[in-house]
Design an enzyme around this catalytic site. Structure first.
Site, mmCIF file in Angstrom:
data_model
loop_
_atom_site.group_PDB
_atom_site.id
_atom_site.type_symbol
_atom_site.label_atom_id
_atom_site.label_comp_id
_atom_site.label_asym_id
_atom_site.label_seq_id
_atom_site.Cartn_x
_atom_site.Cartn_y
_atom_site.Cartn_z
ATOM 1 N N VAL A 127 -2.255 6.034 -2.417
ATOM 2 C CA VAL A 127 -2.344 6.277 -3.856
ATOM 3 C C VAL A 127 -2.582 5.008 -4.664
ATOM 4 C CG1 VAL A 127 -1.078 8.458 -3.964
ATOM 5 C CG2 VAL A 127 0.196 6.311 -4.005
ATOM 6 N N ALA A 128 -2.113 3.864 -4.181
ATOM 7 C CA ALA A 128 -2.291 2.633 -4.961
ATOM 8 C C ALA A 128 -1.951 1.418 -4.106
ATOM 9 C CB ALA A 128 -1.400 2.651 -6.202
ATOM 10 N N ILE A 136 0.871 -1.171 0.000
ATOM 11 C CA ILE A 136 0.000 0.000 0.000
ATOM 12 C C ILE A 136 0.913 1.227 0.000
ATOM 13 C CG2 ILE A 136 -1.918 1.152 1.191
ATOM 14 C CD1 ILE A 136 -2.303 -1.548 2.715
ATOM 15 N N TYR A 137 0.780 2.027 -1.047
ATOM 16 C CA TYR A 137 1.669 3.187 -1.204
ATOM 17 C C TYR A 137 0.963 4.472 -0.794
ATOM 18 C CZ TYR A 137 5.034 0.323 -3.657
ATOM 19 O OH TYR A 137 5.963 -0.626 -3.963
ATOM 20 N N PHE A 138 1.729 5.336 -0.150
ATOM 21 C CA PHE A 138 1.193 6.613 0.314
ATOM 22 C C PHE A 138 1.972 7.766 -0.304
ATOM 23 C CE2 PHE A 138 -0.332 3.688 3.440
ATOM 24 C CZ PHE A 138 -1.549 4.222 3.847
#
Lengths: 183, 183
Positions: free
Chosen positions: B103-104, B36-38
């Site tokens: 973000v994704a 999980i990207y921030f």
């Protein structure tokens, strides 16, 4: 979960400890904690009344905690979110890379007691003196006022004077001592 | 520590796996990872080429990683800082409260092999296809070029064509698929 907590600045712990014994409160443990506080690059946590804290326990355990603004009028109730982390140095470096700035360290020794639903912390804070915190947890905002009243009543029974109540956090007290006052 | 890594987009894993067996590479494990990207509230990590990632392994282990900008010309060498965290939901909520935006998500299955100083990842990424990553670690920036050359040579021996090299991250590839292109 909401932490309902009232803090008192006390001249000494001796008489309070005697009162705790009379109540048959149970001694849980002695801990030493170093709290490292960070400020955010996007907003001033001193103004928004938030906190980001890395706590290091005497046994090496590292806990990262975000605290939301205080929402009670007497106590210092806040919403808290915590995670345990396996590596202090990497955590501090990640926070720095993300733009968080260390603002202060608070070093304290605590004797922790349990009484019914309450946790009592007898704190000695480096550079600040002696304090007692009386705390309980509730899982619903609507229970905060009732729980605060119960905390205060237990404080009365422990001999904690209501004019000893200190609403400022240890962080604020340390910053004030350093001459960094809240606006 | 610096991770020296080259990634290849491959039509299939089959022949590469056969070549790995001929080299007597050792199969280490199969993992399933959700990343999980921030993005940061203070700067756009897509522009600064940084990354903040929460990785969840199939066994529930949660790792928070900050990645600095890529510094190699061929590979995707970066400085990495990681901590293991005990509670996914609390970590995600702390990041959100601190202003980081998800973000994704990248979901992948990997077969991991070891060969000499190298780690080889046979990745199948949801929505993207098959990839192979060849990686080694160095503790000094000056060793990066030499290590990159060694990684490429091992890639050659594994039958990985140099025109298969994919310098974009899985995050970038997922974002491109979603139509969010880098400026």
């Amino acid at each position: 979960m909401f932490e309902v907590e009232v803090k008192y600045r006390v001249p000494s712990h001796d008489r309070i400890k005697d009162n705790l014994k009379s109540l048959n409160a149970k001694f849980l443990e002695h801990t030493e904690e170093t709290d490292i506080y960070f400020n955010s690059p996007v907003r001033d946590f001193a103004k928004t009344d938030e906190a980001l804290r890395v706590r290091v326990y005497g046994d090496g355990t590292v806990v990262l905690t975000y605290k939301g603004p205080r929402i009670g009028s007497v106590g210092k109730t806040r919403e808290e979110l915590s995670v345990t982390v396996n590596d202090l140095d990497s955590l501090l470096e990640i926070l720095r890379r993300l733009g968080f700035k260390e603002v202060a360290r608070v070093v304290k020794r605590r004797d922790i007691y349990n009484y019914e639903n309450f946790t009592i912390y007898m704190d000695t804070v480096e550079g600040l003196g002696s304090f007692v915190e009386v705390e309980t947890m509730v899982n619903n905002k609507e229970l905060i006022n009732k729980a605060t009243e119960e905390v205060l009543q237990l404080g009365d029974r422990m001999g904690l004077r209501r004019d000893w109540i200190e609403r400022r956090t240890y962080l604020e007290l340390v910053l004030e001592k350093q001459g960094v006052n809240k606006p």
